[in-house]
Each structure stands twice: as structure tokens, then as C-alpha cells.
Design a protein around this motif. Structure first.
Motif, PDB file in Angstrom:
ATOM      1  N   ILE A 196       0.842  -1.204   0.000  1.00 39.68           N
ATOM      2  CA  ILE A 196       0.000   0.000   0.000  1.00 39.68           C
ATOM      3  C   ILE A 196       0.873   1.248   0.000  1.00 39.68           C
ATOM      4  N   TYR A 197       1.919   1.250   0.801  1.00 42.58           N
ATOM      5  CA  TYR A 197       2.841   2.380   0.850  1.00 42.58           C
ATOM      6  C   TYR A 197       3.490   2.602  -0.512  1.00 42.58           C
ATOM      7  N   ALA A 198       3.943   1.518  -1.126  1.00 40.14           N
ATOM      8  CA  ALA A 198       4.593   1.636  -2.430  1.00 40.14           C
ATOM      9  C   ALA A 198       3.615   2.123  -3.487  1.00 40.14           C
ATOM     10  N   LEU A 199       2.374   1.622  -3.458  1.00 39.16           N
ATOM     11  CA  LEU A 199       1.383   2.046  -4.449  1.00 39.16           C
ATOM     12  C   LEU A 199       1.020   3.516  -4.252  1.00 39.16           C
ATOM     13  N   ALA A 200       0.938   3.975  -3.008  1.00 37.94           N
ATOM     14  CA  ALA A 200       0.685   5.395  -2.756  1.00 37.94           C
ATOM     15  C   ALA A 200       1.843   6.247  -3.274  1.00 37.94           C
ATOM     16  N   THR A 201       3.060   5.741  -3.155  1.00 38.16           N
ATOM     17  CA  THR A 201       4.216   6.443  -3.705  1.00 38.16           C
ATOM     18  C   THR A 201       4.111   6.540  -5.223  1.00 38.16           C
ATOM     19  N   VAL A 202       3.646   5.461  -5.855  1.00 36.17           N
ATOM     20  CA  VAL A 202       3.434   5.476  -7.306  1.00 36.17           C
ATOM     21  C   VAL A 202       2.380   6.525  -7.672  1.00 36.17           C
ATOM     22  N   LEU A 203       1.276   6.577  -6.932  1.00 37.30           N
ATOM     23  CA  LEU A 203       0.227   7.563  -7.208  1.00 37.30           C
ATOM     24  C   LEU A 203       0.770   8.981  -7.070  1.00 37.30           C
ATOM     25  N   TYR A 204       1.544   9.233  -6.026  1.00 37.28           N
ATOM     26  CA  TYR A 204       2.181  10.533  -5.848  1.00 37.28           C
ATOM     27  C   TYR A 204       3.036  10.872  -7.070  1.00 37.28           C
ATOM     28  N   GLU A 205       3.779   9.888  -7.548  1.00 35.07           N
ATOM     29  CA  GLU A 205       4.654  10.107  -8.701  1.00 35.07           C
ATOM     30  C   GLU A 205       3.855  10.359  -9.977  1.00 35.07           C
ATOM     31  N   LEU A 206       2.731   9.666 -10.140  1.00 35.43           N
ATOM     32  CA  LEU A 206       1.891   9.889 -11.311  1.00 35.43           C
ATOM     33  C   LEU A 206       1.356  11.316 -11.334  1.00 35.43           C
ATOM     34  N   LEU A 207       1.066  11.858 -10.157  1.00 28.17           N
ATOM     35  CA  LEU A 207       0.542  13.216 -10.063  1.00 28.17           C
ATOM     36  C   LEU A 207       1.639  14.267 -10.188  1.00 28.17           C
ATOM     37  N   ALA A 208       2.778  14.018  -9.526  1.00 30.26           N
ATOM     38  CA  ALA A 208       3.821  15.038  -9.418  1.00 30.26           C
ATOM     39  C   ALA A 208       4.899  14.929 -10.476  1.00 30.26           C
ATOM     40  N   GLY A 209       5.149  13.708 -10.951  1.00 33.24           N
ATOM     41  CA  GLY A 209       6.262  13.500 -11.865  1.00 33.24           C
ATOM     42  C   GLY A 209       7.531  13.085 -11.158  1.00 33.24           C
ATOM     43  N   PHE A 210       7.500  12.970  -9.832  1.00 29.69           N
ATOM     44  CA  PHE A 210       8.644  12.518  -9.048  1.00 29.69           C
ATOM     45  C   PHE A 210       8.121  11.909  -7.753  1.00 29.69           C
ATOM     46  N   THR A 211       8.933  11.093  -7.115  1.00 28.78           N
ATOM     47  CA  THR A 211       8.515  10.423  -5.886  1.00 28.78           C
ATOM     48  C   THR A 211       8.711  11.346  -4.682  1.00 28.78           C
ATOM     49  N   PRO A 212       7.987  11.116  -3.578  1.00 31.65           N
ATOM     50  CA  PRO A 212       8.047  12.058  -2.452  1.00 31.65           C
ATOM     51  C   PRO A 212       9.365  12.064  -1.699  1.00 31.65           C
ATOM     52  N   PHE A 213      10.108  10.949  -1.710  1.00 29.29           N
ATOM     53  CA  PHE A 213      11.317  10.882  -0.891  1.00 29.29           C
ATOM     54  C   PHE A 213      12.566  10.574  -1.701  1.00 29.29           C
ATOM     55  N   GLY A 214      12.470  10.555  -3.017  1.00 30.98           N
ATOM     56  CA  GLY A 214      13.611  10.213  -3.849  1.00 30.98           C
ATOM     57  C   GLY A 214      14.590  11.355  -3.991  1.00 30.98           C
ATOM     58  N   GLY A 215      15.747  11.042  -4.562  1.00 34.69           N
ATOM     59  CA  GLY A 215      16.756  12.054  -4.831  1.00 34.69           C
ATOM     60  C   GLY A 215      18.019  11.851  -4.029  1.00 34.69           C
ATOM     61  N   GLY A 216      19.161  11.791  -4.707  1.00 35.89           N
ATOM     62  CA  GLY A 216      20.429  11.645  -4.018  1.00 35.89           C
ATOM     63  C   GLY A 216      20.769  10.204  -3.704  1.00 35.89           C
ATOM     64  N   HIS A 217      21.677  10.026  -2.779  1.00 34.61           N
ATOM     65  CA  HIS A 217      22.175   8.704  -2.405  1.00 34.61           C
ATOM     66  C   HIS A 217      21.058   7.876  -1.784  1.00 34.61           C
ATOM     67  N   PHE A 218      21.064   6.557  -2.053  1.00 38.55           N
ATOM     68  CA  PHE A 218      19.954   5.744  -1.561  1.00 38.55           C
ATOM     69  C   PHE A 218      19.878   5.722  -0.042  1.00 38.55           C
ATOM     70  N   GLY A 219      21.009   5.925   0.650  1.00 39.80           N
ATOM     71  CA  GLY A 219      20.966   5.991   2.106  1.00 39.80           C
ATOM     72  C   GLY A 219      20.135   7.164   2.595  1.00 39.80           C
ATOM     73  N   ALA A 220      20.258   8.303   1.906  1.00 37.96           N
ATOM     74  CA  ALA A 220      19.448   9.474   2.256  1.00 37.96           C
ATOM     75  C   ALA A 220      17.977   9.206   1.965  1.00 37.96           C
ATOM     76  N   VAL A 221      17.699   8.497   0.871  1.00 35.00           N
ATOM     77  CA  VAL A 221      16.316   8.163   0.530  1.00 35.00           C
ATOM     78  C   VAL A 221      15.696   7.291   1.620  1.00 35.00           C
ATOM     79  N   LEU A 222      16.433   6.302   2.088  1.00 39.10           N
ATOM     80  CA  LEU A 222      15.914   5.420   3.144  1.00 39.10           C
ATOM     81  C   LEU A 222      15.620   6.207   4.417  1.00 39.10           C
ATOM     82  N   ARG A 223      16.491   7.137   4.779  1.00 40.34           N
ATOM     83  CA  ARG A 223      16.266   7.930   5.996  1.00 40.34           C
ATOM     84  C   ARG A 223      15.010   8.781   5.863  1.00 40.34           C
ATOM     85  N   ARG A 224      14.796   9.347   4.671  1.00 43.34           N
ATOM     86  CA  ARG A 224      13.607  10.176   4.493  1.00 43.34           C
ATOM     87  C   ARG A 224      12.328   9.364   4.671  1.00 43.34           C
TER      88      ARG A 224
END
Length: 412
Positions: A196-224
């Protein structure tokens, strides 16, 4: 030249390459199929072959209009030690390819696709199967449907079969960083709520064009994922944002179930009729340039379409991108890292034309900090010099023979 797989299937042409293996256009006793042939190192894993055999019944029994059906599992009885999933052939593209082409979708189209995928997840979750890798690359769009493209979720079981720790290792986080649920980062088992969390992230991306917590090193993404909340999208209807926010909740128990999510989204469709795609700027578009005064960056870099975007789809016609992190085992961040995570580094959307906040302020703040450090160091040096002079000149040198208590009293 055709290659034989499992004695019953022949494959002719590569449709796509992914981190787990290669998808081929194949032919079977009942007609065309898609065959996902796993990498040789995975096929050589005896534990993986055993998990395939164990999951065969569950995967073959998973049937739904919004799930790419698995017809057969080939386990080591073809040319060499093949491990392969034989799946229904979907005529169309995948959601990632559509996103790359359109950048973002109209809210109604995004909600319809998400509701269809949620329908498929509801059936899988009822059967006790968690997908664990919901993302645009794994959502195919069947363009032969009469009432418009139909979304189908593919690669069911692959994440579980392939990503389970091998050789006794249990210290990694496995998944695609942009879509991984916070409880996975914290080392908890993957339940239905992670989908459900992943699908909501996909919906956010479909609306915005980018994911809510992406960007930069994957360690930073995990912390976000663990420490930050998704930034609200401008002009998203309030009811839709409430659903998104609930499904992106950090606590798994707070999220909607798949059937509830599908129902809630369909209730919103009349209000979304005719709304155009959101007119917002992707923070990844912001240039990261040195300040003309300080020489320091004035914007936080964020990876855009050339970084964490665009994995190899499972269908023909899309360019491969080998840089995307997917099915990657990552180190679990320690408690101190999560507690002191990268607060405020998630990409914040803004309406097109709206001035980006922060650059000048951040530059001025950095200059003030440097000035404060310089002044503080100067005052400290002056204080030490004065103190040394007083100690050296007190009592014409007689102070050197005084007891420590007397010197201390003199200094007062």
C-alpha cells in the motif's frame, strides 16, 4: 535461433532486461507467452530453486484481471539449470514508459490506474501473497482493452523469491529505494501494508512527476522514508490528498487496506473529471550552482529523470537505463542514523512560476555562521593572551612560588 526452456517453451526475442533476469517473447503449447528467465547466478542457487517449488501453487493460482498471470514455473529442467516464470503476454507498454513520455498524468487517469492495481493487490493479499516491489516498471498497461488501457501488476512473487536473504545473510534491506516502506528500513517483516505504501508512492509520482522521498544517495532516501513526511502537492483535491497521506503513513496499521484504497479512489473519480495534470515544478530541475559570494551550493541537489528514473521495462520499445537501483541489497541504517536523519532534504514541489525559497537565505545563513566562528575564535585568542600576560606579570614573578589556592584567589 529459438531457445528451448523447460521442454515446453521456446523463446525468440528479448523484450526487456532487468536486475533479476531477462524477459523473452516465447511460444508455448497454448500460444504466445512472456518468459522471465532468471540470471545464471540466481538459477544456480539451490535455495532459490526450493523456494520456487514451494511457491508454485500460490503463484499459479493468483488470477485477476489486473494481475499478469503466471502460467508455469520452470525449475532446472531445460537447457542447463534454467529458472523461469512463464507469464501471460501483455500487449502494450509499462507505466514507467508512459511516465517518461507524459511526465505526469491527469489526476483522474492516475487514480484509475492506482485503483486497478489496488484491486489486484486485494486479491493477492487475501491469498497471503505480498508483492514487495510495486513500482511503475512492474505495472503494465494493456492497450487492447476496449474501454481504455488496463493496468496489470506483474512480477508477483519475484521479490519474495529472489530477495530473501541467501547464505544466512539477514543484514540487508532489499528493494527499490524510492518505493520502500519505512518498516522495511527498520528491519521489520514485509506485510501487506508495504504494498500500500509503495502504491501510494506510485500515485504521488503519477501526479507530481517525481517520488516524495527520492533524490540523491539511496541511504538518504531510506532515511527520508523513516523520518520525513511527504510534501503536499499544490492543487491536489483535498479528499485525494487525505487518501494519499493516509497510505503514506509511517505506521503500517494506519494505512488503508487494498480493497479500501480502491473503493475510496473510485469515489473520488467524479470530482476529478476534466482536471488537467498538475502544473508544478520538479525540484530536480533546480540548478545547483555556487553562490557568487561564498562559493557554496545554494540548492540541495535532487536526482531527476536521469538518475533514479527509468529502469528497463518488461516490454518492447523503451531504452534501458542501467543506473536505476532495483532489487539491491542495502545496509540497514543504524538507530542513530535514523534518529538524526536528513530532515528537510526531501524534494518539495511548488507551483510553476512560484519562486524557489531558500537559496539566498541559506547562503546568508552560511556566511553568518562563518562570521560568528571567526569572531569567536578571535575573542578566544585575545582572552588566552590576556590571561597569559596576567599570570606572567602578577607579583613581579613571585606568583610562581605561591600555592595553587593562592593563585586561584588572586585571579578572582
Amino acid at each position: 535461433m529459438a531457445r528451448r526452456i523447460g521442454g515446453r517453451y521456446s523463446v525468440h526475442r528479448v523484450l526487456g532486461r532487468g536486475s533479476a533476469g531477462t524477459v523473452w517473447l516465447g511460444e508455448g503449447p497454448e500460444g504466445p507467452v512472456a518468459v522471465k528467465l532468471l540470471r545464471e547466478d540466481l538459477a544456480a542457487d539451490t535455495g532459490l530453486a526450493a523456494r520456487f517449488a514451494h511457491e508454485r501453487h500460490a503463484l499459479l493460482g493468483l488470477e485477476h484481471p489486473h494481475i499478469v498471470g503466471v502460467r508455469d514455473l520452470v525449475i532446472g529442467d531445460g537447457d542447463g539449470r534454467d529458472l523461469a516464470l512463464v507469464m501471460d503476454l501483455v500487449r502494450g507498454t509499462d507505466l514507467r514508459t508512459r511516465l517518461d513520455r507524459e511526465r505526469r498524468l491527469a489526476p483522474r487517469d492516475a487514480v484509475i490506474i492506482t485503483a486497478q492495481v489496488a484491486d489486484g493487490l486485494a486479491v493477492a493479499h487475501a491469498a497471503g501473497i505480498v508483492h514487495r516491489d510495486v513500482k511503475p516498471e512492474n505495472i503494465l498497461l494493456d492497450d487492447t482493452a476496449q474501454d481504455g488501457p488496463r493496468a496489470l501488476l506483474t512480477d508477483f512473487g519475484v521479490a519474495k523469491l529472489i530477495d530473501e536473504p541467501r547464505n544466512g545473510s539477514t543484514s540487508g534491506v532489499v528493494g527499490t529505494p524510492d518505493y520502500i516502506a519505512p518498516e522495511i528500513v527498520e528491519g521489520l517483516p514485509a506485510r501487506a501494508a508495504v504494498d500500500i505504501y509503495a502504491l501510494a508512492t506510485v500515485l504521488y509520482e503519477l501526479l507530481a512527476g517525481f517520488t516524495p522521498f527520492g533524490g540523491g544517495h539511496f541511504g538518504a532516501v531510506l532515511r527520508r522514508h523513516v523520518t520525513e513526511r511527504a510534501a503536499e502537492l499544490p492543487d491536489v483535491p483535498r479528499e485525494l490528498w487525505i487518501v494519499l497521506q493516509q497510505c503514506l503513513a509511517k505506521a503500517p496499521a494506519s494505512r488503508l487496506r487494498a480493497a479500501e484504497l480502491a473503493s475510496r479512489l473510485r469515489e473520488l473519480l467524479p470530482a476529478l473529471e476534466g482536471l488537467p495534470p498538475l502544473d508544478i515544478r520538479d525540484p530536480a530541475e533546480e540548478p545547483v550552482l555556487p553562490s557568487p559570494r561564498s562559493g557554496e551550493p545554494v540548492a540541495v541537489p535532487a536526482t531527476g529523470a536521469g538518475g533514479l528514473r527509468g529502469a528497463v521495462p518488461l516490454v518492447r520499445g523503451a531504452a534501458p537505463d542501467s543506473e536505476r537501483s532495483t532489487h539491491t541489497r542495502m545496509r540497514v541504517p543504524g538507530p542513530e542514523e535514523l534518529a538524526g536523519g536528513a530532515h528537510g532534504t526531501a524534494r518539495t514541489p511548488r507551483a510553476a512560476g512560484q519562486r524557489r525559497a531558500g537559496s539566498a537565505r541559506h547562503g546568508a545563513a552560511a556566511r553568518r555562521r562563518r562570521l560568528a566562528l571567526t569572531v569567536g575564535a578571535a575573542l578566544l585568542a585575545v582572552g588566552l593572551a590576556v590571561g597569559g600576560w596576567m599570570a606572567a606579570s602578577g607579583g613581579d614573578g613571585e606568583g610562581h612560588d605561591r600555592p595553587a589556592a593562592e593563585l586561584s584567589g588572586t585571579a578572582r
